[in-house]
Design a protein around this motif. Structure first.
Motif, short mmCIF file in Angstrom:
data_model
loop_
_atom_site.label_atom_id
_atom_site.label_comp_id
_atom_site.label_asym_id
_atom_site.label_seq_id
_atom_site.Cartn_x
_atom_site.Cartn_y
_atom_site.Cartn_z
N TRP A 275 0.83 -1.21 0.00
CA TRP A 275 0.00 0.00 0.00
C TRP A 275 0.86 1.25 0.00
CZ3 TRP A 275 -4.28 -1.58 -1.75
CH2 TRP A 275 -4.93 -2.72 -1.26
N PHE A 276 1.83 1.29 -0.90
CA PHE A 276 2.61 2.51 -1.12
C PHE A 276 1.68 3.66 -1.50
CE2 PHE A 276 5.05 5.05 -4.34
CZ PHE A 276 5.95 5.64 -3.47
N ILE A 277 0.73 3.37 -2.36
CA ILE A 277 -0.34 4.30 -2.72
C ILE A 277 -1.64 3.51 -2.73
CG2 ILE A 277 -1.36 5.59 -4.66
CD1 ILE A 277 1.47 6.50 -5.38
N VAL A 278 -2.71 4.12 -2.22
CA VAL A 278 -4.04 3.51 -2.29
C VAL A 278 -4.75 4.14 -3.48
CG1 VAL A 278 -6.22 3.10 -1.12
CG2 VAL A 278 -4.09 3.17 0.21
N ALA A 279 -4.94 3.35 -4.54
CA ALA A 279 -5.52 3.85 -5.79
C ALA A 279 -7.01 3.59 -5.80
CB ALA A 279 -4.85 3.17 -6.98
N THR A 280 -7.80 4.68 -5.75
CA THR A 280 -9.25 4.56 -5.73
C THR A 280 -9.85 5.17 -7.01
OG1 THR A 280 -9.67 6.70 -4.64
CG2 THR A 280 -9.19 4.79 -3.23
N LYS A 281 -11.15 5.01 -7.15
CA LYS A 281 -11.90 5.61 -8.27
C LYS A 281 -13.02 6.48 -7.69
CE LYS A 281 -10.37 3.25 -12.06
NZ LYS A 281 -10.14 3.79 -13.41
N TRP A 282 -13.30 7.58 -8.42
CA TRP A 282 -14.35 8.50 -7.99
C TRP A 282 -15.01 9.10 -9.20
CZ3 TRP A 282 -14.36 14.18 -6.56
CH2 TRP A 282 -15.45 14.49 -5.71
N ASN A 283 -16.32 9.28 -9.14
CA ASN A 283 -17.04 9.82 -10.30
C ASN A 283 -17.34 11.31 -10.17
OD1 ASN A 283 -19.06 9.85 -8.41
ND2 ASN A 283 -20.37 8.34 -9.43
N GLY A 284 -16.73 11.96 -9.17
CA GLY A 284 -16.93 13.39 -8.98
C GLY A 284 -15.87 14.23 -9.67
N ASP A 285 -15.86 15.52 -9.37
CA ASP A 285 -14.90 16.47 -9.95
C ASP A 285 -13.58 16.37 -9.19
OD1 ASP A 285 -13.37 18.77 -10.61
OD2 ASP A 285 -15.18 19.83 -11.24
N ARG A 286 -12.62 15.70 -9.77
CA ARG A 286 -11.35 15.45 -9.08
C ARG A 286 -10.55 16.73 -8.86
NH1 ARG A 286 -8.39 11.15 -12.51
NH2 ARG A 286 -9.36 12.34 -14.21
N ASP A 287 -10.61 17.64 -9.80
CA ASP A 287 -9.87 18.89 -9.64
C ASP A 287 -10.38 19.68 -8.44
OD1 ASP A 287 -8.10 18.62 -11.84
OD2 ASP A 287 -9.71 19.16 -13.21
N LYS A 288 -11.71 19.75 -8.28
CA LYS A 288 -12.27 20.44 -7.13
C LYS A 288 -11.91 19.73 -5.83
CE LYS A 288 -16.32 22.77 -9.12
NZ LYS A 288 -17.81 22.87 -9.09
N LEU A 289 -11.97 18.41 -5.85
CA LEU A 289 -11.62 17.62 -4.66
C LEU A 289 -10.19 17.92 -4.22
CD1 LEU A 289 -12.12 15.27 -2.62
CD2 LEU A 289 -11.21 13.74 -4.38
N ILE A 290 -9.26 17.84 -5.15
CA ILE A 290 -7.85 18.04 -4.80
C ILE A 290 -7.59 19.49 -4.39
CG2 ILE A 290 -5.51 18.02 -5.74
CD1 ILE A 290 -6.41 15.56 -7.43
N ALA A 291 -8.26 20.45 -5.04
CA ALA A 291 -8.11 21.85 -4.66
C ALA A 291 -8.58 22.09 -3.23
CB ALA A 291 -8.88 22.74 -5.63
N LYS A 292 -9.73 21.50 -2.87
CA LYS A 292 -10.24 21.66 -1.51
C LYS A 292 -9.34 20.98 -0.48
CE LYS A 292 -14.08 24.03 -1.93
NZ LYS A 292 -14.25 25.34 -1.22
N LEU A 293 -8.83 19.80 -0.83
CA LEU A 293 -7.95 19.09 0.11
C LEU A 293 -6.62 19.83 0.26
CD1 LEU A 293 -8.64 15.36 -0.85
CD2 LEU A 293 -9.54 16.67 1.09
#
Length: 366
Positions: A275-293
């Motif tokens: 688990w070097f990286i946990v690779a998930t899938k999401w059907n939302g706006d990834r750019d907004k998600l990463i900007a908020k995080l």
């Protein structure tokens, strides 16, 4: 939770006090810390020989040269960092990309089967584990074919209670800043074959080969690891099992807490991902998600503190390889909706729980 400890500082100071930062000028095998690190890292993985080099890319190139892949095909995956494939070109080999298993993101033996090649480069990508039994069957079906494991992202991962890096003719590792075991930069080649080990030692040290006759010399490079890096590696190796245990524990916590919103990776039978990286899938706006995080301080683009959309391009899509004409639909689809989490390493579970609570609050508002 501090990533680097007093023990690592003391190990570096000990090397500085010795006055010998690199021992290659007087010993073909390198300095005392390099030799000890090679021995202990090989022992940890149940291998006979370790050859320390100055980067993971150097390790890959050294392995390719040792397997003498010039003008020969090397089958590998497009779903990896570019160095996995460029190392083949560096050794004047011919990369051949095979599609991936959508569950592990690793090379699929189904797509690699039947391809004539000198070597197969199996990348244990993101800390997941390749289909080792089928790859070994494919390797053993042809005399002179090599299996090389790229374990740069998967130190500590395993199959059937054996660590990755213990299966191939050669295995390579990276110790750069982002890795779980890190000396800033550095790499390692592991093997059980004495002849391959001697080739690797010569390749990393300008092609010099003191132990064998001149007619067996190789063109070589300056891929030597200094003792300061090896000293750091020795300290971290002692605590690696503890670090991996926490990394796995935190990854499972992340998957449990976020499974309501994200499609989680599937655990394959007999495998133990790192688990070097946990690779998930999401059907939302990834750019907004990463900007908020990023606003909330969860994503800082640091090891153990990163949320991303994964690879921006696959290797076969890069300009260097685009003209080869590979179409790999499974790998290309794997990038759709990808959200990769590296927020679970180098921290306590208590701190991760607090950060995941912030993540959930952000997701609920998107």
């Amino acid at each position: 939770m501090r990533r680097f400890s007093r023990a690592e500082k003391e190990a570096v100071l000990k090397v500085l006090d010795s006055g010998v930062l690199s021992g290659y000028y007087r010993n073909f095998e390198g300095g005392p810390c390099v030799q000890e690190f090679e021995k202990e890292f090989a022992r940890y993985h149940g291998r006979r020989y370790g050859i320390a080099v100055n980067s993971g890319t150097s390790a890959l190139h050294t392995a390719m040269e040792a397997c003498q892949v010039k003008d020969c095909r090397v089958v590998t995956t497009p779903f990896t960092f570019s160095a996995s494939a460029t190392s083949i070109l560096m050794a004047r080999g011919i990369p051949y990309f095979a599609d991936i298993d959508p569950s592990t993101y690793c090379i699929s033996p189904t797509y690699a089967e039947g391809i004539s090649c000198r070597a197969m480069l199996a990348v244990h990508v993101l800390g997941n584990v390749c289909d080792i039994p089928r790859l070994l069957d494919m390797k053993n079906a042809f005399n002179g074919r090599y299996l090389i494991e790229d374990c740069s992202q998967a130190i500590g991962a395993g199959y059937d209670d054996e660590l990755v890096g213990s299966f191939g003719d050669l295995a390579t590792f990276s110790f750069n800043q982002t890795k779980t075991l890190s000396m800033g930069e550095g790499g390692m080649v592991l093997t059980d074959d004495g002849e391959l080990a001697n080739r690797c030692k010569a390749i990393r040290n300008h092609g010099e080969k003191y132990a064998l006759e001149p007619s067996r010399m190789f063109v070589g490079y300056h891929y030597r690891m200094p003792d300061i890096q090896a000293a750091l590696g020795l300290v971290q190796l002692k605590g690696l099992s503890r670090m991996l245990k926490l990394q796995r524990q935190n990854a499972l916590l992340l998957m449990e807490e976020l499974q309501e919103w994200f499609v989680m990776p599937r655990l394959e039978p007999k495998t133990t991902p790192s688990w070097f990286i946990v690779a998930t899938k999401w059907n939302g706006d990834r750019d907004k998600l990463i900007a908020k995080l990023t606003e909330k301080g969860i994503n800082r683009n640091l090891p153990g503190q990163t949320v991303s959309k994964g690879y921006s391009e696959l290797v076969h899509q890069l300009p260097l390889f685009r003209g080869m004409g590979f179409k790999l639909p499974v790998a290309e689809k794997a990038l759709e909706g990808a959200v990769w989490w590296d927020v679970h390493r180098f921290k306590s579970s208590e701190k991760l729980k607090k950060e995941l609570q912030v993540v959930k609050e952000v997701v609920k508002k998107l």
